[in-house]
Design a protein around this motif. Structure first.
Motif, PDB file in Angstrom:
ATOM      1  N   ASP A  26       0.850  -1.186   0.000  1.00 44.59           N
ATOM      2  CA  ASP A  26       0.000   0.000   0.000  1.00 44.59           C
ATOM      3  C   ASP A  26       0.885   1.235   0.000  1.00 44.59           C
ATOM      4  O   ASP A  26       2.011   1.211   0.517  1.00 44.59           O
ATOM      5  N   VAL A  76       0.876   5.290   1.231  1.00 42.64           N
ATOM      6  CA  VAL A  76       0.195   6.243   2.106  1.00 42.64           C
ATOM      7  C   VAL A  76       0.941   7.562   2.007  1.00 42.64           C
ATOM      8  O   VAL A  76       2.166   7.598   2.162  1.00 42.64           O
ATOM      9  N   ALA A 125       1.615  10.912   3.804  1.00 44.54           N
ATOM     10  CA  ALA A 125       1.485  11.529   5.133  1.00 44.54           C
ATOM     11  C   ALA A 125       0.876  12.919   4.998  1.00 44.54           C
ATOM     12  O   ALA A 125       1.052  13.599   3.990  1.00 44.54           O
ATOM     13  N   ASP A 145      -4.566  13.870   7.257  1.00 46.67           N
ATOM     14  CA  ASP A 145      -5.388  12.654   7.340  1.00 46.67           C
ATOM     15  C   ASP A 145      -4.577  11.417   7.688  1.00 46.67           C
ATOM     16  O   ASP A 145      -5.141  10.386   8.059  1.00 46.67           O
ATOM     17  N   HIS A 146      -3.269  11.501   7.523  1.00 47.77           N
ATOM     18  CA  HIS A 146      -2.356  10.382   7.797  1.00 47.77           C
ATOM     19  C   HIS A 146      -1.141  10.918   8.557  1.00 47.77           C
ATOM     20  O   HIS A 146      -0.034  10.991   8.011  1.00 47.77           O
ATOM     21  N   LEU A 154       2.931   5.838  11.436  1.00 50.09           N
ATOM     22  CA  LEU A 154       2.168   6.548  10.417  1.00 50.09           C
ATOM     23  C   LEU A 154       0.737   6.043  10.464  1.00 50.09           C
ATOM     24  O   LEU A 154       0.499   4.829  10.425  1.00 50.09           O
ATOM     25  N   SER A 155      -0.221   6.953  10.548  1.00 51.41           N
ATOM     26  CA  SER A 155      -1.629   6.570  10.501  1.00 51.41           C
ATOM     27  C   SER A 155      -1.951   6.070   9.093  1.00 51.41           C
ATOM     28  O   SER A 155      -1.607   6.720   8.102  1.00 51.41           O
ATOM     29  N   VAL A 156      -2.605   4.898   9.021  1.00 48.15           N
ATOM     30  CA  VAL A 156      -2.887   4.295   7.721  1.00 48.15           C
ATOM     31  C   VAL A 156      -4.360   4.483   7.359  1.00 48.15           C
ATOM     32  O   VAL A 156      -4.704   5.293   6.505  1.00 48.15           O
ATOM     33  N   ARG A 157      -5.255   3.736   7.998  1.00 52.88           N
ATOM     34  CA  ARG A 157      -6.695   3.841   7.729  1.00 52.88           C
ATOM     35  C   ARG A 157      -7.457   3.106   8.817  1.00 52.88           C
ATOM     36  O   ARG A 157      -6.944   2.171   9.423  1.00 52.88           O
ATOM     37  N   GLU A 183      -2.210   1.674  12.161  1.00 50.84           N
ATOM     38  CA  GLU A 183      -0.961   2.394  11.977  1.00 50.84           C
ATOM     39  C   GLU A 183       0.101   1.485  11.375  1.00 50.84           C
ATOM     40  O   GLU A 183      -0.005   0.264  11.444  1.00 50.84           O
TER      41      GLU A 183
END
Length: 181
Positions: free
Chosen positions: A116, A118, A120, A123-124, A139-142, A146
């Motif tokens: 995937d 992402v 940053a 939103d991430h 890192l925030s993913v969905r 994380e």
């Protein structure tokens, strides 16, 4: 369904990476409220490997499919969610591992162990955890999940930060400190 390995992250422009992110049709797991709740008997190890009933899941396409169904709730529990079932999954650290990062313009694009991408930003977000001697960067993913940056990706991100003159990075207008508080 065959698994197509995406192109090398360094070969992608920011707009190409954004197109790949937008083209990935993910299930709306946060909108599903299945009545059946159980245990998946699955575990994601701290190094990003997936296991079911003790045996490692080695097929990247299977891991990628399961990863698209992940959700982390407000209490920090991870779930595999389908319209019919919500199954708990043990996650030792983070659900994903960030394995590469690329800076282009005002954005940082990360590749995960599931291939995937992402980008940053607000939103991430990127968060620093641990202490200054042993930081852990996430890192925030969905859906609340994380990715933890692996050692080489953390090194890449530190180089990007130092090139900017301090230990913070900016992506999509948001600035993230890489030193844990």
């Amino acid at each position: 369904m065959p698994y197509d390995v995406p192109p090398d992250l360094n070969a992608l422009t920011l707009s190409q990476a954004a197109e790949l992110v937008a083209a990935r049709k993910l299930p709306p797991v946060s909108q599903w409220s299945p009545a059946v709740i159980g245990d998946s008997e699955m575990r994601i190890a701290a190094d990003g490997r997936w296991f079911h009933q003790g045996g490692e899941i080695r097929r990247p396409a299977m891991v990628r499919a399961f990863a698209s169904l992940l959700l982390r709730d407000d209490r920090g529990r991870h779930w595999l969610v389908t319209p019919a079932e919500k199954l708990s999954i043990e996650v030792e650290d983070a659900a994903f591992i960030a394995t590469d990062v690329r800076a282009e313009g005002d954005a940082l694009v990360f590749r995960l162990n599931t291939d995937d991408l992402v980008i940053a930003g607000p939103d991430h977000p990127i968060r620093s955890h641990g202490d200054p001697e042993t930081p852990a960067i996430y890192l925030s993913v969905r859906n609340g999940t994380e990715a933890r940056l692996n050692r080489s990706t953390y090194g890449q991100l530190a180089e990007i930060a130092l090139a900017g003159g301090d230990l913070s990075v900016t992506s999509r207008g948001a600035t993230f400190d890489l030193v844990p508080a």
